[in-house]
Design a protein around this motif. Structure first.
Motif, PDB file in Angstrom:
ATOM      1  N   ALA A  13       1.178  -0.939  -0.632  1.00 36.40           N
ATOM      2  CA  ALA A  13      -0.205   0.017  -0.247  1.00 36.40           C
ATOM      3  C   ALA A  13       1.177   1.027  -0.349  1.00 36.40           C
ATOM      4  CB  ALA A  13      -0.540   0.114   1.423  1.00 36.40           C
ATOM      5  N   LYS A  85      -4.028   1.322  -2.881  1.00 35.99           N
ATOM      6  CA  LYS A  85      -4.495   0.940  -1.560  1.00 35.99           C
ATOM      7  C   LYS A  85      -5.247  -0.727  -2.062  1.00 35.99           C
ATOM      8  CE  LYS A  85      -7.195   5.650  -1.660  1.00 35.99           C
ATOM      9  NZ  LYS A  85      -8.237   5.742  -1.741  1.00 35.99           N
ATOM     10  N   PRO A  86      -5.073  -1.025  -0.495  1.00 32.09           N
ATOM     11  CA  PRO A  86      -5.820  -2.920  -0.856  1.00 32.09           C
ATOM     12  C   PRO A  86      -6.893  -2.729  -1.480  1.00 32.09           C
ATOM     13  CG  PRO A  86      -4.889  -1.924   1.347  1.00 32.09           C
ATOM     14  CD  PRO A  86      -4.922  -0.784   0.679  1.00 32.09           C
ATOM     15  N   SER A 120      -1.170  -4.948   2.954  1.00 37.87           N
ATOM     16  CA  SER A 120      -1.862  -3.111   3.700  1.00 37.87           C
ATOM     17  C   SER A 120      -0.483  -3.850   4.316  1.00 37.87           C
ATOM     18  CB  SER A 120      -3.418  -3.801   4.458  1.00 37.87           C
ATOM     19  OG  SER A 120      -3.185  -5.180   5.165  1.00 37.87           O
TER      20      SER A 120
END
Length: 120
Positions: A13, A85-86, A120
């Motif tokens: 991330a 982002k995840p 993440s």
């Protein structure tokens, strides 16, 4: 006509990736080009598009982080993805409105997809 997507992979991330979609074949012109994303257990969604005049549009979820561009001389479309982002995880597909020769014929084509995984 073939659309070959590449550049996917595993990234943390906040990291970046650059996807490429190379178009090959008897191409008369490649017009509007798009990137779609299909997250696990979700429908495929349009995330970015670019016209032959280089007008761009983005889904709200990626605007400001992703940039679509094209190199017409190389018949290639790119998707620069920053601040990943995840929830950006998924298979990314390129799609294009392409005209072919010798007999002029224009329709949509799809690439095979490239997997992006954001941890993440």
């Amino acid at each position: 006509v073939q659309l070959q997507a590449s550049g996917g992979g595993l990234v943390q991330a906040g990291g970046s990736l650059r996807l490429s979609c190379a178009v090959s074949g008897n191409i008369f012109s490649f017009n509007a080009m798009r990137w779609y994303r299909q997250a696990p257990e979700k429908q495929r969604e349009l995330i970015a598009g670019i016209t032959e005049d280089r007008f761009t549009h983005y889904a709200d979820s990626v605007r400001g982080r992703f940039t679509i561009s094209r190199d017409d001389a190389a018949n290639t479309v790119y998707l620069q993805m920053n601040s990943l982002k995840p929830e950006d995880t998924g298979v990314y597909y390129c799609n294009g409105d392409i005209a072919t020769y010798p007999k002029y014929f224009r329709r949509d084509y799809w690439g095979q997809g490239t997997l992006v995984t954001v941890s993440s």
